[in-house]
Structure formats: C-alpha cells, structure tokens
Design an enzyme around this catalytic site. Structure first.
Site, PDB file in Angstrom:
ATOM      1  N   THR A 191       0.903  -1.384   0.222  1.00  0.00           N
ATOM      2  CA  THR A 191      -0.044  -0.077   0.093  1.00  0.00           C
ATOM      3  C   THR A 191       0.741   1.170   0.011  1.00  0.00           C
ATOM      4  OG1 THR A 191      -1.742  -1.112   1.302  1.00  0.00           O
ATOM      5  CG2 THR A 191      -1.522   1.340   1.464  1.00  0.00           C
ATOM      6  N   THR A 242       0.611   0.955   6.939  1.00  0.00           N
ATOM      7  CA  THR A 242       0.706  -0.065   5.912  1.00  0.00           C
ATOM      8  C   THR A 242       0.753  -1.374   6.550  1.00  0.00           C
ATOM      9  OG1 THR A 242       1.920  -0.896   3.994  1.00  0.00           O
ATOM     10  CG2 THR A 242       3.229   0.032   5.491  1.00  0.00           C
ATOM     11  N   GLY A 243       0.278  -2.382   5.932  1.00  0.00           N
ATOM     12  CA  GLY A 243       0.237  -3.773   6.699  1.00  0.00           C
ATOM     13  C   GLY A 243      -1.200  -4.407   6.885  1.00  0.00           C
TER      14      GLY A 243
HETATM   15  C1  SD4 Z   1      -5.245  -3.187   3.897  1.00  0.00           C
HETATM   16  N1  SD4 Z   1      -3.307  -2.062   4.950  1.00  0.00           N
HETATM   17  O1  SD4 Z   1      -5.976  -3.638   3.115  1.00  0.00           O
HETATM   18  C2  SD4 Z   1      -3.750  -2.611   3.601  1.00  0.00           C
HETATM   19  C3  SD4 Z   1      -2.897  -3.422   3.128  1.00  0.00           C
HETATM   20  C4  SD4 Z   1      -1.525  -2.666   3.083  1.00  0.00           C
HETATM   21  O2  SD4 Z   1       0.686  -3.053   2.723  1.00  0.00           O
HETATM   22  O3  SD4 Z   1      -1.187  -1.861   3.728  1.00  0.00           O
HETATM   23  N2  SD4 Z   1      -0.589  -3.264   2.648  1.00  0.00           N
HETATM   24  O4  SD4 Z   1      -5.267  -3.842   5.021  1.00  0.00           O
END
Ligand code: SD4
Length: 331
Positions: A191, A242-243
């Site tokens: 992201t 992110t995550g």
């Molecule tokens: C999510 N936070 O959809 C996003 C995914 C993401 O790095 O950040 N990926 O949960």
C-alpha cells in the site's frame, strides 16, 4: 531531487510541544494557541511515503518544488503507483480478491480536515482521484462499492478492466493450492500512504491500495478509513499506515500516532508507540506486518515497522529493501 536518510530519529522537539505534558489531564493535553509548533523552514517542503516508491515521491516533489500545495502533491504522488501496472498491490494491476475481482480502497485528507474516501471500488484505475472528488464534490466522506463506481462515472472517470493477465494468472495459481479461506498474506502488501508538507507549511495525506491479496469479497482494511490508514491534523502532523489493516483499524492507528505527537512525542517515538500497542494486543499472533510513517508540523519524520515473529525492527534509508518508508525527499 535529493534523498536523505530520515530515520535519524527526529530528535528535536519544539519548545511548544515540550511544554505540553505527556499524558496531561484533559484541560492540558493540546498545546495552546500560543505554543503551537511552528514549521521548520529548513525541513520543508517534504514528501514521504510508505515502502520504496521513489517515483511516487519524486512526482510529489515535482509538485512541491513548483510551489504546488501538499494536497496536489500527495494526490499526484500516489497516482504514480496506481498507474504502475507492475505494482500489484495498488490501483490498476492490483491483485484481486479470492473471487478474482480487483477492488480498490483509497482516501485523502487536507490541511483543513477535509477528507474523502472510496471503499471496494471496482473498474476505476485511480481511486485516489475519486476519493478527492468525494471530498470536493459531495457533502460526504465515504462512498462504497457500486455507489462509488457510479459516482466515478458521473464525474467522468472511465471504466477500466483492472485485472492484468499477470495478476489473473497468479490468482488462478493461488486458487489451485489455497483452501479458499480468507488469509492474511504478509508478502503481498505494498500500500502507498503518502504525507507532504508544502512551502506554506500545510500538511496533506493520501493512501491507496488494492488491499490484501485474495481477500474475502467485500473485505476492506484500514487504508480508506480516516483515522486508521491515514490522519492529518495541520496543527500537529500526519500519519499513515501499511500492513494488516485489521490491526490498524482496531487501534485507530494513524489518529493515535498524530495524537501521540500532539502530546509531545516525536514522529519516531509516536510510530514506535503505535506499533507497540498493536503488538501488545497480539501476543499470540505471529507473522504480521504493520508499519507507520509520520511527519510533524516541524517537518520531522519517523517510521516504524514490525514483524513480531522476529523482533522490533526500525528500518533506515540505507539499503534495507523492506524499509517501510525509504522514499523520502526534501529540499
Ligand atoms: C489493507 N493496509 O488493506 C492494507 C494493506 C496494506 O501494505 O497496507 N498493505 O489492510
């Protein structure tokens, strides 16, 4: 364009912030009007984003160096990754949900706390632009699914098939071996969240993603949720995440980071505290990734990312490929 190592943990705290006691009682929490932190002209303009999206920050920088505002900078910056077909975690070319549909999430927030978001929108290549339209053209903050898509067409956006052959083939492969269960895939997430401060010292942020690869249909994470995936308070700073979105939503992560900065923490300290709170609530879980980046009014930055199965990790800008925030530009 000049890159700089930014995880030299932003150490200096403005006199104003220092004078606000950490965890002070209600009537003492926020700096008063007279001791509001000032932007340090040395540090701005600035653009910072999650992961290693150098082209995106370069684009934001182009806007900022021409004297453009931070809202345009983050908007145009993150669009670079939405349009990057090789990036399978954001925008066009993103990995689909487990049913093979690409659904995108995005939000944007400006210096005046105006914000807009689209959730689980399909067939639109630049969800961040639709989010901005929601902010600017409607009285609402969030539009979801078909309603968001319909609104996009009304605003002149074109219908685009977002599933590239590469993402389709990978999904078909995944289907062969998967148990068709919603899983959190810690590998497939990149992201882009971006924060910028323009020459006037005004802060904006944007966040855009295709979410977790092969998610359940209808699943939405933190990225389009103001307060979770992104938050900006022009008096204090901004943060983005992110995550694993579920964990960020549970702790209203980006809002938390900004509030911690308001109480006197540096961006680095605030990001670390935000991550530690998530870890504390997940002692039994292994192998999930969370990262925050933050910038304060002064233009200082911080970032922190974990993998609790291993240990706390602070990523710096000197060669870690997984650095959660190694795209960083300043004047
Ligand atoms: C999510 N936070 O959809 C996003 C995914 C993401 O790095 O950040 N990926 O949960």
């Amino acid at each position: 364009m000049k890159r700089r190592k930014f995880l030299k943990n932003s150490s200096t705290i403005t006199a104003g912030i220092l004078s606000a006691p950490i965890l002070a009682s209600c009537n003492e929490t926020a700096p008063s009007k007279t001791d509001k932190p000032e932007t340090d002209k040395e540090n701005i303009p600035i653009a910072i984003c999650t992961w290693d999206f150098g082209n995106a920050t370069a684009k934001a920088w182009e806007v900022l160096k021409e004297g453009g505002n931070s809202l345009d900078a983050v908007h145009q910056g993150v669009m670079v990754e939405e349009n990057n077909l090789d990036n399978q975690t954001v925008g066009n070319g993103g990995r689909p949900d487990r049913d093979g549909n690409v659904t995108l999430d995005a939000c944007i927030m400006d210096k005046d706390a105006n914000c807009g978001a689209v959730l689980a929108i399909e067939n639109i290549a630049n969800p961040i632009s639709v989010a901005r339209k929601v902010m600017e053209e409607t009285p609402h903050v969030m539009l979801v699914g078909k309603g968001a898509e319909q609104f996009a067409y009304e605003q002149g956006f074109k219908k685009t098939d977002l599933l590239t052959e590469k993402s389709k083939q990978e999904w078909l492969e995944w289907k062969k071996t998967s148990k068709y269960k919603p899983i959190i895939n810690i590998e497939n997430h990149d992201t882009i969240g971006m924060l910028a401060i323009d020459k006037n010292g005004d802060i904006s942020g944007a966040c855009t993603t295709s979410g977790m690869a092969y998610k359940m249909a209808g699943r939405v994470g933190d990225s389009p949720i103001i307060g979770a995936g992104l938050f900006v308070d022009n008096e204090v700073g901004g943060a983005t995440a992110t995550g694993v979105g579920e964990e960020v939503v549970r702790t209203v992560g980006s809002f938390l980071i900004v509030e911690l900065m308001r109480q006197g923490k540096s961006p680095q300290e605030a990001c670390e505290e935000g991550v530690k709170r998530i870890i504390a609530k997940n002692k039994d879980k292994q192998d999930f990734q969370i990262g925050f980046i933050a910038v304060n009014k002064k233009g200082e930055t911080g970032a922190y990312c974990i993998h609790p199965g291993f240990s706390y990790r602070t990523y710096t800008n000197d060669g870690h490929t997984n650095n959660p925030a190694n795209s960083y530009l300043k004047a």
